[in-house]
Write a protein that holds these residues in place. Structure first.
Motif, PDB file in Angstrom:
ATOM      1  N   LEU A  79      49.122 -86.509 -23.106  1.00 18.32           N
ATOM      2  CA  LEU A  79      48.734 -87.344 -24.369  1.00 18.32           C
ATOM      3  C   LEU A  79      49.109 -88.194 -23.817  1.00 18.32           C
ATOM      4  N   ALA A  80      49.580 -89.095 -22.575  1.00 17.88           N
ATOM      5  CA  ALA A  80      49.515 -90.164 -22.165  1.00 17.88           C
ATOM      6  C   ALA A  80      47.723 -90.712 -21.767  1.00 17.88           C
ATOM      7  N   PRO A  81      46.657 -89.744 -21.272  1.00 18.74           N
ATOM      8  CA  PRO A  81      44.623 -90.014 -20.654  1.00 18.74           C
ATOM      9  C   PRO A  81      44.857 -90.013 -22.340  1.00 18.74           C
ATOM     10  N   LEU A  82      45.169 -89.493 -23.198  1.00 23.04           N
ATOM     11  CA  LEU A  82      44.644 -89.686 -25.245  1.00 23.04           C
ATOM     12  C   LEU A  82      44.692 -91.476 -25.475  1.00 23.04           C
ATOM     13  N   VAL A  83      45.947 -91.846 -25.746  1.00 22.94           N
ATOM     14  CA  VAL A  83      46.799 -93.097 -25.839  1.00 22.94           C
ATOM     15  C   VAL A  83      46.273 -94.033 -25.080  1.00 22.94           C
ATOM     16  N   VAL A  84      45.650 -94.175 -24.002  1.00 24.71           N
ATOM     17  CA  VAL A  84      44.759 -94.749 -23.069  1.00 24.71           C
ATOM     18  C   VAL A  84      43.047 -94.816 -22.853  1.00 24.71           C
ATOM     19  N   LEU A  85      42.676 -93.925 -24.274  1.00 19.99           N
ATOM     20  CA  LEU A  85      41.188 -93.653 -23.653  1.00 19.99           C
ATOM     21  C   LEU A  85      41.245 -93.969 -25.760  1.00 19.99           C
ATOM     22  N   PHE A 140      33.079 -86.859 -28.186  1.00 22.21           N
ATOM     23  CA  PHE A 140      33.388 -85.553 -27.872  1.00 22.21           C
ATOM     24  C   PHE A 140      34.568 -84.944 -27.952  1.00 22.21           C
ATOM     25  N   VAL A 141      35.998 -85.670 -27.657  1.00 19.85           N
ATOM     26  CA  VAL A 141      37.290 -85.177 -27.222  1.00 19.85           C
ATOM     27  C   VAL A 141      38.063 -84.934 -29.200  1.00 19.85           C
ATOM     28  N   PHE A 171      47.437 -87.012 -32.265  1.00 21.43           N
ATOM     29  CA  PHE A 171      47.888 -86.816 -31.255  1.00 21.43           C
ATOM     30  C   PHE A 171      48.555 -85.451 -30.525  1.00 21.43           C
ATOM     31  N   LEU A 172      49.169 -85.329 -31.509  1.00 21.66           N
ATOM     32  CA  LEU A 172      49.995 -83.885 -31.069  1.00 21.66           C
ATOM     33  C   LEU A 172      48.773 -83.170 -31.305  1.00 21.66           C
ATOM     34  N   GLY A 228      50.752 -93.967 -30.338  1.00 19.53           N
ATOM     35  CA  GLY A 228      50.902 -92.419 -29.921  1.00 19.53           C
ATOM     36  C   GLY A 228      52.126 -92.160 -28.657  1.00 19.53           C
ATOM     37  N   ILE A 229      52.496 -93.532 -28.059  1.00 21.36           N
ATOM     38  CA  ILE A 229      53.084 -93.509 -26.709  1.00 21.36           C
ATOM     39  C   ILE A 229      54.401 -93.203 -27.450  1.00 21.36           C
TER      40      ILE A 229
END
Length: 632
Positions: A293-299, A185-186, A285-286, A138-139
């Motif tokens: 995006l960055a928080p989603l990669v971490v999650l 939930f996300v 990711f899109l 995702g990064i």
């Protein structure tokens, strides 16, 4: 809480179990939206990104989830529980109950169970690799300048994941549920936000779109089924973990949160592709706005670590069950929790998985390439589970319900075989890897089982009956010495070889003699009151039979403590108690019962098995081992 508890959980406890089930049981299937839709559309000849194809594949994914997970596993298969416990080895033990051990049917059912369990190890290697790798990919959506860091970050996280296993998952496990609840939930929010922009994607619920797609692309549609199966990986996990959380909490978690979130996320990705086909480079990711995006990669990384943890823990549990059921040599097993019996750590399995996962990541390098290897082992296990479960369900069903069971068997087995046959096309592209791992595990497990059976037959040849031998010893005893001798033996009616060797070489007999046999039942847990039986064979001879479930680990000190409660005449003073064990060396017989390579493999496994003193927690400084050679 285990499903084998006789009491229904309270509302608060059920809520905790449901959250726990979301964290552990659904980690694997919960991370499949990271790569499934993209793989379906790009991995097999780059299908045109148009409305018909998007709706067709979404319909295939949706109905695969509904048929395989919702109906087959959550509603039907979970009924085939072994006193509340699930998983293919628990199911095999249940299927073998009341069947003649040497019959053809028993061998077939045993083969199905062992092969399905063997394929699970292939899944245990690929799941951490593809899940963590797809999360860090995702990064590249943030910036392609970060691409060189994808593999190092993936390997670093995987190493960290396996290193912490020895510390246990109890503390980390408390975070799993809430994190995965937030993850789902996300998924749902991202999906809804995208569906609002293209609500026509919801027409994919109509199965006619799936049928139209298969008619339009008969061969390619068959090939795509090998990618569609990625959406249902994890169905085996919810069945295997049934004993930890209970059937009710797993069903509530699935229908109330997991299923809706997965469906919304998949439809959301489809809606995104309908108005932006270029998003196929990473539709998951899109879905997120740029700032997220960055928080989603971490999650996503956290979610994939949790998914991997569930598979690794499953491999530990599977190994423990295989040891107890006699399909695997003894291994060191560490308990990482004082409260939860299921939280264990098996060092040999842990380090094997770590090396295999790293080799896999470095070999395949991308989640798209790994997707080519993923699915075959899962489909194989699904087929074995279906066959075993319906053998059990049909046996216990009424005559009228038996016809329904057979009809469901045809449907489910047909779907499983379709997925399996489609995944067979992946063999040249990496599908061979989990199959090779499964075949190696199958060879080891069957060799060990066959070797132990033959070894037992050889040891029983020429054995003396126990009762008559005890009477002769008491009528004309040898020199008696102080203390208690405990002879561990697998046979309950014959004289242990260690006793014969002791009399032959030392020519003495202790003032109290105990014959201890530890057995494994075909149920997961045995109540304490049923665990130990003590029989008095003579004035100074006793027989102790201890029975454990296949999810429990035997402990000789615990057994002896319970024996003292049942038989006050026995006092196992540590300084006055000696343990006598036989240690066999395998040599080639004049008429070999095993092929040379199997005999050597069995001998190697025997030499490297954890010593009985460690496994049964016997004080090592009180043990006498009597060596003997056995021809095979």
């Amino acid at each position: 809480m285990s499903a084998h508890s006789s009491h229904a959980p309270s509302g608060a406890k059920l809520a905790r179990l449901t959250v726990g089930a979301i964290g552990v049981v659904y980690g694997d299937i919960g991370t499949s939206p990271l790569y499934t839709l993209k793989t379906c559309l790009t991995a097999h000849g780059n299908l045109p990104i148009n409305a018909a194809n998007i709706l067709g594949i979404l319909s295939l994914i949706f109905w695969a989830i509904m048929v395989v997970v919702s109906v087959k596993y959550v509603i039907v298969i979970m009924r085939a529980d072994n006193r509340g416990e699930g998983g293919i080895l628990a199911l095999m033990a249940l299927a073998l109950r009341d069947i003649e051990p040497r019959s053809r049917k028993a061998y077939i059912l045993m083969g199905l169970g062992i092969f399905g369990a063997s394929l699970f190890y292939g899944d245990g290697i690929i799941t951490p690799a593809i899940s963590v790798l797809s999360a860090f990919e995702g990064i590249s959506v943030i910036s392609h300048t970060l691409d060189p860091y994808i593999l190092p970050l993936t390997i670093a996280v995987i190493i960290g994941l396996f290193v912490i296993q020895s510390h246990g998952t109890a503390s980390v496990g408390k975070l799993f549920g809430p994190i995965m609840v937030f993850w789902f939930f996300v998924l749902a929010v991202m999906g809804i936000n995208s569906i609002i922009k293209a609500p026509e994607v919801l027409w994919a619920i109509n199965p006619m779109h799936a049928i139209d797609f298969m008619v339009a692309y008969p061969w390619r549609g068959f090939v795509v089924m090998g990618a569609v199966v990625l959406s249902v990986t994890g169905g085996e996990a919810l069945y295997a973990d049934m004993g930890h959380f209970g059937m009710k909490s797993i069903r509530i978690a699935w229908f109330s949160l997991v299923l809706p979130s997965l469906a919304l996320c998949y439809f959301g990705q489809g809606a995104l592709l309908l108005h932006n086909p270029a998003a196929i480079k990473n539709p998951f990711f899109l879905l997120a706005p740029q700032w997220a995006l960055a928080p989603l990669v971490v999650l996503a990384a956290a979610a994939t670590v949790i998914a991997s943890q569930a598979v690794i823990s499953g491999a530990f549990s599977m190994t423990n069950q295989a040891i107890q059921l006699g399909y695997c040599p003894r291994m060191d097993i560490d308990h990482t929790s004082d409260q939860e019996i299921g939280q264990i750590y098996v060092p040999q399995i842990n380090w094997f998985l770590l090396v295999a996962v790293i080799v896999l990541v470095l070999t395949f390098r991308t989640s798209d390439n790994l997707a080519a290897a993923y699915g075959l082992s899962v489909c194989g296990t699904m087929v074995m589970t279906t066959l075993l479960a319906f053998n059990v369900l049909a046996r216990t069903a009424s005559k009228q319900r038996r016809y329904l069971m057979r009809a469901l068997l045809v449907v489910f087995l047909g779907v499983d075989l379709l997925f399996l046959s489609s995944n067979m096309l992946k063999l040249p592209d990496g599908g061979w890897f989990p199959l090779v791992i499964g075949m190696i595990a199958f060879t080891f497990m069957t060799t060990w089982k066959r070797g132990r059976v033959l070894l037992g037959e050889r040891l029983r040849e020429g054995e003396l009956p126990l009762q008559g031998f005890v009477e002769s010893l008491e009528s004309s005893p040898p020199q008696r010495v102080e203390g208690t001798a405990i002879f561990m033996t697998t046979s309950m009616d014959s004289v242990p070889h260690a006793l014969l060797h002791n009399l032959k070489h030392n020519k003495v007999l202790h003032e109290s003699v105990v014959f201890l046999t530890i057995r494994t039942a075909d149920i997961p847990f045995v109540a304490r009151r049923e665990r130990v039986v003590v029989r008095k064979l003579g004035e100074s001879f006793y027989q102790v039979i201890s029975t454990y479930g296949f999810k429990e680990e035997p402990s000789v000190p615990s057994i002896l403590k319970q024996v003292e409660e049942l038989q006050p005449a026995l006092d196992f003073d540590p300084m006055q108690t000696s343990f006598f064990l036989s240690r066999e060396t395998i040599v080639e017989g004049k008429y070999p019962a095993m092929t040379w390579w199997r005999r050597r493999l069995f001998s190697l496994m025997t030499r490297n098995a954890t010593r009985a003193t460690n496994y049964f927690r016997i004080p090592p400084n009180r043990v006498v081992e009597m060596g003997m050679q056995v021809e095979l």
